[in-house]
Design a protein around this motif. Structure first.
Motif, PDB file in Angstrom:
ATOM      1  N   ILE A 106      11.317  12.366  68.169  1.00 39.11           N
ATOM      2  CA  ILE A 106       9.966  12.161  67.797  1.00 39.11           C
ATOM      3  C   ILE A 106       9.656  10.565  67.198  1.00 39.11           C
ATOM      4  O   ILE A 106      10.408  10.516  66.297  1.00 39.11           O
ATOM      5  N   VAL A 107       9.059  10.092  68.195  1.00 43.52           N
ATOM      6  CA  VAL A 107       8.877   8.722  67.516  1.00 43.52           C
ATOM      7  C   VAL A 107       7.559   8.506  67.222  1.00 43.52           C
ATOM      8  O   VAL A 107       6.434   8.621  67.620  1.00 43.52           O
ATOM      9  N   LEU A 108       7.415   7.488  65.940  1.00 41.46           N
ATOM     10  CA  LEU A 108       6.149   6.968  65.518  1.00 41.46           C
ATOM     11  C   LEU A 108       6.131   5.379  65.575  1.00 41.46           C
ATOM     12  O   LEU A 108       7.121   4.741  65.186  1.00 41.46           O
ATOM     13  N   GLU A 109       5.110   5.072  66.332  1.00 39.64           N
ATOM     14  CA  GLU A 109       5.317   3.361  66.288  1.00 39.64           C
ATOM     15  C   GLU A 109       3.974   2.867  66.083  1.00 39.64           C
ATOM     16  O   GLU A 109       2.896   4.001  65.564  1.00 39.64           O
ATOM     17  N   GLY A 155       0.665   3.338  58.609  1.00 37.46           N
ATOM     18  CA  GLY A 155       0.977   4.683  57.929  1.00 37.46           C
ATOM     19  C   GLY A 155       2.538   5.367  58.513  1.00 37.46           C
ATOM     20  O   GLY A 155       2.626   6.362  58.266  1.00 37.46           O
ATOM     21  N   LYS A 156       3.135   4.639  59.348  1.00 40.77           N
ATOM     22  CA  LYS A 156       4.375   5.338  60.115  1.00 40.77           C
ATOM     23  C   LYS A 156       5.355   5.877  59.062  1.00 40.77           C
ATOM     24  O   LYS A 156       5.464   6.914  59.083  1.00 40.77           O
ATOM     25  N   THR A 157       5.756   5.183  58.245  1.00 36.56           N
ATOM     26  CA  THR A 157       6.778   5.781  56.970  1.00 36.56           C
ATOM     27  C   THR A 157       6.035   6.876  56.123  1.00 36.56           C
ATOM     28  O   THR A 157       6.759   7.919  56.133  1.00 36.56           O
ATOM     29  N   THR A 158       4.986   6.859  55.882  1.00 35.60           N
ATOM     30  CA  THR A 158       4.079   7.798  55.085  1.00 35.60           C
ATOM     31  C   THR A 158       4.072   9.028  55.997  1.00 35.60           C
ATOM     32  O   THR A 158       4.362  10.180  55.514  1.00 35.60           O
ATOM     33  N   GLN A 159       3.792   8.868  57.225  1.00 35.93           N
ATOM     34  CA  GLN A 159       3.607  10.237  58.105  1.00 35.93           C
ATOM     35  C   GLN A 159       5.118  10.642  58.582  1.00 35.93           C
ATOM     36  O   GLN A 159       5.200  11.777  58.751  1.00 35.93           O
ATOM     37  N   CYS A 160       5.956   9.626  58.673  1.00 34.14           N
ATOM     38  CA  CYS A 160       7.309  10.528  59.000  1.00 34.14           C
ATOM     39  C   CYS A 160       7.748  11.044  57.710  1.00 34.14           C
ATOM     40  O   CYS A 160       8.375  12.379  58.128  1.00 34.14           O
ATOM     41  N   THR A 165      15.485  18.326  64.840  1.00 37.78           N
ATOM     42  CA  THR A 165      14.383  17.391  65.430  1.00 37.78           C
ATOM     43  C   THR A 165      14.663  15.948  64.467  1.00 37.78           C
ATOM     44  O   THR A 165      14.585  15.929  63.177  1.00 37.78           O
ATOM     45  N   LEU A 166      14.537  15.044  65.281  1.00 37.62           N
ATOM     46  CA  LEU A 166      14.525  13.603  64.652  1.00 37.62           C
ATOM     47  C   LEU A 166      13.301  12.939  64.555  1.00 37.62           C
ATOM     48  O   LEU A 166      12.652  13.062  65.769  1.00 37.62           O
ATOM     49  N   VAL A 167      12.888  12.446  63.391  1.00 41.92           N
ATOM     50  CA  VAL A 167      11.683  12.005  63.302  1.00 41.92           C
ATOM     51  C   VAL A 167      11.952  10.502  63.015  1.00 41.92           C
ATOM     52  O   VAL A 167      12.540  10.169  62.258  1.00 41.92           O
ATOM     53  N   VAL A 168      11.373   9.790  64.129  1.00 46.06           N
ATOM     54  CA  VAL A 168      12.120   8.144  64.056  1.00 46.06           C
ATOM     55  C   VAL A 168      10.955   7.266  63.564  1.00 46.06           C
ATOM     56  O   VAL A 168       9.717   7.217  64.511  1.00 46.06           O
ATOM     57  N   ASP A 214      -5.422  14.139  57.148  1.00 45.77           N
ATOM     58  CA  ASP A 214      -5.905  14.499  58.335  1.00 45.77           C
ATOM     59  C   ASP A 214      -4.940  13.911  59.614  1.00 45.77           C
ATOM     60  O   ASP A 214      -4.838  14.605  60.569  1.00 45.77           O
ATOM     61  N   VAL A 215      -4.286  12.679  59.328  1.00 44.88           N
ATOM     62  CA  VAL A 215      -3.457  12.007  60.196  1.00 44.88           C
ATOM     63  C   VAL A 215      -2.386  13.129  60.328  1.00 44.88           C
ATOM     64  O   VAL A 215      -1.845  13.420  61.396  1.00 44.88           O
ATOM     65  N   HIS A 216      -1.860  13.533  59.065  1.00 46.64           N
ATOM     66  CA  HIS A 216      -0.568  14.380  59.211  1.00 46.64           C
ATOM     67  C   HIS A 216      -0.942  15.506  59.999  1.00 46.64           C
ATOM     68  O   HIS A 216      -0.055  16.006  60.728  1.00 46.64           O
ATOM     69  N   GLU A 217      -1.941  16.157  59.695  1.00 50.94           N
ATOM     70  CA  GLU A 217      -2.313  17.373  60.621  1.00 50.94           C
ATOM     71  C   GLU A 217      -2.311  17.336  61.995  1.00 50.94           C
ATOM     72  O   GLU A 217      -1.736  17.983  62.582  1.00 50.94           O
TER      73      GLU A 217
END
Ligand code: ADP
Ligand code: 2DT
Length: 212
Positions: free
Chosen positions: A9-12, A18-23, A92-95, A186-189
């Motif tokens: 799973i990748v966050l861009e 907010g990528k780091t916060t959400q990862c 699971t890898l969160v990237v 909310d973003v997290h949910e």
């Protein structure tokens, strides 16, 4: 029975989306619900190649633009054996950033062709889900000043955003756009729901190869 694989799973997104916060929150939530999960970030500044990249980003040294692009890619490839092992073991890898940042940032420089930028990353483990945290430049500015690192200017980030928009037209990648202007919770949910779906779907699918 063979163990079910973990999801990639990748966050861009642009700076401060907010990528780091959400990862971090996603990994914590997955672990709390009993799903093995770990976070990875690119560039991984801890390796020998990563240290070169870090010095470049901190403007402590200069590197030729093609060279640094290839180093960012090499910094992903050097982690591939470990990533595959973890995924096979069911983690699971969160990237935090992946090849999409690589292409968006280099192709935002003058004279760089998108296909050339993609080529060194062709064949990397393909993410099961790429979430793009969408945030307007005005909202990003409200989250604080740009730092001192290379690329941290509003003009450059605007071009990077356009390059991401182009990359997101590629339907071979499972892009999902997240409204990153909402509250952290909310973003997290939103991210958690989409990630749980991706984890379920990935369990019975082989890991793909990016851009192949
Ligand atoms: P990125 O990794 O995308 O650069 P960060 O997670 O480091 O972004 O967040 C950048 C800043 O914005 C941090 O100060 C963080 O606390 C804040 N932030 C993150 N998400 C939100 C949000 N949804 N609303 C308001 N501020 C946020
Ligand atoms: P952060 O550590 O704050 O995310 O900044 N970058 C990243 C590239 O130019 N190419 C890449 O392949 C990757 C992964 C984006 C890292 C900076 O490095 C840029 C911002």
């Amino acid at each position: 029975m063979a163990c079910k694989r973990g999801a990639l799973i990748v966050l861009e997104g642009v700076d401060k989306a907010g990528k780091t916060t959400q990862c971090n929150k996603l990994v914590q939530a997955l672990q709390q619900s009993g799903k093995p999960a770990e976070m990875i970030r690119f560039p991984d500044r801890t390796t020998t190649i990563g240290q070169l990249i870090s010095a470049y980003l901190e403007k402590k040294r200069d590197l030729e633009d093609h060279t640094v692009h290839l180093l960012f890619s090499a910094n992903r490839w050097e982690l591939v054996p470990l990533m595959k092992k973890k995924l096979e073991q069911g983690t699971t890898l969160v990237v935090d950033r992946y090849a999409f940042s690589g292409v968006a940032f280099t192709s935002a420089k003058p004279g760089f062709d998108l296909d050339w930028c993609k080529s060194p990353d062709v064949g990397l483990p393909k993410p099961d889900l790429v979430m793009f945290l969408q945030l307007s430049p005005a909202e990003a500015a409200r989250r604080g000043q740009f730092g001192e690192e290379r690329y941290e200017t509003s003009v450059f980030q605007k071009t990077v955003q356009q390059k991401f928009e182009h990359l997101m037209k590629d339907t071979s990648v499972n892009w999902q756009v997240i409204d990153a202007a909402k509250s952290v919770d909310d973003v997290h949910e939103d991210i958690k729901t989409r990630s749980l779906n991706a984890i379920l779907a990935a369990q019975n699918l082989p890991l793909g190869e990016l851009w192949k």
